[in-house]
Write a protein that holds these residues in place. Structure first.
Motif, mmCIF file in Angstrom:
data_model
loop_
_atom_site.group_PDB
_atom_site.id
_atom_site.type_symbol
_atom_site.label_atom_id
_atom_site.label_comp_id
_atom_site.label_asym_id
_atom_site.label_seq_id
_atom_site.Cartn_x
_atom_site.Cartn_y
_atom_site.Cartn_z
ATOM 1 N N ASP A 370 72.480 -32.680 -63.992
ATOM 2 C CA ASP A 370 71.379 -31.902 -64.551
ATOM 3 C C ASP A 370 71.937 -30.808 -65.448
ATOM 4 N N ILE A 376 72.670 -35.689 -60.143
ATOM 5 C CA ILE A 376 71.263 -35.990 -59.883
ATOM 6 C C ILE A 376 71.187 -37.132 -58.868
ATOM 7 N N ASP A 377 70.275 -36.991 -57.930
ATOM 8 C CA ASP A 377 70.027 -38.037 -56.919
ATOM 9 C C ASP A 377 68.526 -38.312 -56.943
ATOM 10 N N SER A 378 68.113 -39.225 -57.836
ATOM 11 C CA SER A 378 66.689 -39.432 -58.108
ATOM 12 C C SER A 378 65.926 -39.839 -56.869
#
Length: 824
Positions: A370, A376-378
């Motif tokens: 980010d 990022i871990d959607s």
């Protein structure tokens, strides 16, 4: 030909520059909308070289001093080059300067030793320019636009040549100076860039056009333009093709033919080398090639007749040739060096976020991050994007190392959201991953040995009614669910207790205890103090072990003070004397004097007392020693609540020796309590408007010298320095000489010269400048005969402001020199 080759090599060594906004980062002739960044620097050189002299002159001729006319040779050298430099004044604004250098070689076509020659070299018109980028977008924006402004100064050499270097060098009669316009000219335009590399495509497009106005007589205004397509092969190499040219916009008496004016297609390579060095090579191909591709002489003669130029040189020598401002083909090269204006942005984990802003400094290279550099871990499964091969995992599911859901019992419901994670293979399950349960007892049907258990009955792991303590009474009916194994129980599952004393018969050593008597763990009457008297009958239930007691369970009391002998630490206390819990005479205030003898029974704890239990007061000032902060006060001196001499005016000097007992609050005083007079001029410091007056100087009522040349406060204002320098202004020397005279007048005086600055710039540089300025004053006074032992220099930088640095007036006041007397 050998001369031409040699001259080509020589010119190449000083003329390697491109023709656009010199110092740019793309191609040769093209401009882009990017700027260098504040204090970024670019320096370069380069140019083009051609031997095709005939393509310029088109059978041109020149005359010698005797009026003889000669034709130009077909092949001769022509060079254009420049040196350039630019700097970024702001993050969005660059300025630069370009000095063109030209060389022409043409000679009579006979080739004989007596043939006339023209060897010309000189500088062109100096070009100063500015580029201002539009302040929108950021480093990731594809589109950028900037305004460009040029000023051309007529510094060029007035000499002969075979072509004018720009279209506005030609006046309406066809006269030209090939190297100069002989007049000022200005230009303004726009440049736009589309940089698709910002979105992952290695392509950059540039376009530019500027309007040029010449202030010369009869010279036409013009348009200069360029465009470029760049393929960014890698960090070290760009491939490009450019289109560039110039065109006269005004119709004058001299014929205008856009095809005859310079237009070039330039393919080339640009290498980005280490240490900020760029090098480029390419080829200028004139568009007019396509007008006469085979270069037929008759066609060129026709163009030459319609586009005649002339130059009148020294000794009335004339040069006449067909107009062509550029070669048909020319080799082009450039070399530049640039330095970024801002520090290099560090990005150790190569995630695209600088280390200064990166809150996750060691992100794996494959991770997506980010804006603050964190992975990022959607799908919130604990495996970061870039590594996660299953990026839409349902929330709550347990995943493996690559982010894919796990299903340990292979029932189709992912671990983590499977409420029955150990379902047997092949069992029928619901959406929670659990099997059916017919009797709703919590045991799935496949494991339930009692599938018809009534509702509400507690079951074990087999689905049958549970009996946790194995007493024969099911847990659902067992009121004593933890009965020890082997104990007889009643119908409620509780152990049998015949005498109802709470101890099961199997453990009761006194099974016939009378009802109501407290019992111990063996079921026998309780005797907490082990004195042989049951608690129910014991009037002294806390008798110490081993003490002799009577039938009521109580000990004896020899001295009758109410404390049993076993606990009485003073067993022979006289009758009637109050005692404490240990049987000893009471001492309520713990001062070591028994209450019966204590004349001061409420002495505070820790206070030193006399034989009567009263507080000691060594200096007899009425304040007890334990509270007296001044325990040796002389007899008769009035003291305050702390036992210290009174100081009514709070100036730190006791009233008994204070010669000025009414000093106002906050005023500094001397050892006898009177206001300080640092310079000993008879005016107290808090009233003295000139607190640093030298001793012996005549003063007024405010403490200031009546003679301004003896007033240090006035003299210091006359010491001024040149900007960012330790050099004095011219007006400062009179003031400095007045200080010399004053110190000679008062030989016992010593001065500390203090340098001060505002807070603009770094604190370190400000301190260094203030020290240097203070030392400059000291050095001057020493040079005028003042003993160096009477002087010292101190630089305080911006540490001691006397006004706000938030405005111009305040900053000016803070930039000062102070003159402070001192004693050795």
């Amino acid at each position: 030909m050998k001369k031409i080759i040699a001259l080509s090599l020589l010119a190449g060594s000083v003329a390697f520059a491109h023709s656009g906004y010199q110092g740019g980062s793309d191609g040769f002739h093209q401009n882009n909308a990017y700027t260098l960044g504040q204090w970024g620097v670019s320096i370069g050189t380069g140019g083009d070289v051609s031997n095709d002299s005939w393509s310029f002159s088109r059978k041109g001729s020149f005359q010698d001093a005797q009026g003889h006319s000669y034709n130009f040779e077909d092949w001769a050298g022509s060079f254009s080059g420049n040196f350039n430099a630019s700097v970024g004044l702001l993050s969005f604004a660059d300025v630069g300067v370009v000095m063109p250098l030209y060389y022409e070689h043409a000679h009579e076509s006979s080739g004989t030793a007596s043939a006339a020659n023209m060897w010309i070299a000189g500088q062109g018109d100096l070009n100063a320019w500015m580029k201002i980028r539009a302040p929108f977008g950021d480093e990731k924006t594809v589109f950028a636009i900037a305004g460009v402004f040029d000023l051309f100064a007529p510094t060029g050499m007035q000499s002969a040549g075979v072509r004018p270097r720009h279209v506005w060098y030609i006046d309406e009669r066809g006269n030209t100076d090939p190297f100069t316009a002989n007049a000022w000219a200005g230009a303004a335009g726009l440049v736009m860039t589309l940089d698709f590399s910002k979105i992952g495509a290695p392509i950059r497009l540039n376009g530019h056009a500027s309007y040029v106005h010449s202030f010369g007589d009869g010279q036409a205004d013009a348009l200069i333009y360029d465009a470029g397509l760049n393929l960014l092969v890698n960090d070290a190499l760009d491939m490009f093709v450019e289109y560039s040219g110039e065109m006269r916009l005004e119709e004058t008496k001299y014929p205008r033919d856009p095809i005859a004016e310079p237009m070039y297609i330039t393919p080339g390579l640009r290498f980005h080398l280490p240490l900020g060095i760029d090098m480029g090579v390419g080829m200028d191909i004139a568009v007019r090639n396509y007008q006469d591709f085979t270069f037929e002489g008759k066609k060129e003669d026709k163009y030459a007749r319609s586009q005649k130029l002339q130059f009148k040189g020294d000794n009335d020598q004339y040069y006449t040739y067909g107009y062509s401002p550029g070669p048909l083909y020319a080799a082009v090269a450039m070399l530049s060096w640039h330095m970024d204006g801002k520090p290099m942005v560090k990005d150790e984990d190569k995630d695209g976020v600088s280390d200064d802003n990166d809150q996750c400094a060691h992100t794996p290279s494959v991770a997506t991050v980010d804006s603050v550099g964190c992975p990022i871990d959607s799908d919130k499964d604990g495996v970061i994007d870039g590594i996660d091969k299953c990026d839409h995992t349902p929330e709550g599911a347990t995943v493996d190392s690559v982010g894919c859901p796990m299903d340990g019992d292979e029932d189709g419901v992912f671990d983590g959201i499977d409420k029955c994670p150990k379902t047997k293979k092949g069992a029928v399950i619901d959406i929670t991953g659990c099997e059916g349960d017919f009797d709703k007892d919590g045991v799935e049907d496949s494991n339930d040995r009692c599938p018809n258990t009534q509702p509400g009955i507690i079951v074990d792991t087999t689905g049958c009614p549970a009996d946790s303590d194995h007493d024969g009474v099911f847990d659902s009916f067992d009121k004593c669910a933890n009965t020890p194994q082997g104990l007889p129980v009643d119908s409620t599952g509780c152990a049998a207790d015949a005498d109802k004393d709470g101890i099961p018969d199997a453990l009761d050593k006194c099974p016939n205890t009378q009802k109501g008597l407290p019992v111990d763990s063996t079921g026998c009457p309780a005797d907490a103090d082990k004195d042989g008297v049951p608690d129910a009958l014991d009037k002294c239930p806390n008798t110490k072990a081993g003490a002799q007691v009577n039938a009521e369970g109580c000990e004896g009391d020899f001295d009758g003070d109410g404390i049993p002998d076993a606990a009485d630490m003073c067993p022979n206390t006289q009758k009637g004397v109050p005692v404490d819990s240990t049987g000893c005479p009471a001492d309520a205030d713990k001062d070591g004097v028994a209450d019966a003898l204590d004349k001061c029974p409420n002495t505070p704890a820790g206070t030193t007392v006399d034989n009567n239990g009263c507080t000691l007061d060594f200096d007899k000032d009425g304040i007890s020693d334990d509270l007296d902060k001044c325990p040796n006060t002389k007899e008769g001196v009035q003291v305050d609540s702390t036992g210290c001499p009174k100081d009514e005016d709070k100036d730190g000097v006791a009233d008994g020796i204070d010669k000025c007992p009414s000093t106002e609050k906050g005023i500094s005083v001397d050892s006898v309590g009177c206001p300080m007079d640092t310079d000993k001029d008879g005016v107290a410091d808090h009233l003295d408007k000139c607190p640093y007056t030298l001793e012996g100087i005549k003063i007024d009522a405010k403490g200031c010298p009546t003679n301004k040349k003896q007033d240090l406060n006035k003299l210091k204002q006359g010491i001024q320095f040149q900007t960012n320098s330790t050099k004095f202004t011219k007006n400062s020397y009179g003031t400095l000489n007045d200080i010399v005279a004053l110190m000679n007048q008062i030989p016992g005086s010593n001065l500390e010269v203090q340098g001060h600055t505002d807070n603009v710039g770094s604190a370190k540089k400000n301190k260094e400048l203030s020290q240097a300025r203070a030392q400059a004053v000291v050095d001057y006074l020493v040079s005028k005969g003042i003993d160096s032992n009477r002087l010292r220099a101190v630089g305080y930088g911006s540490e001691k402001p006397i006004a706000s640095n938030g405005n111009k007036k305040g900053r000016k006041a803070n930039r000062r020199v102070e003159l402070v007397p001192f004693e050795k």
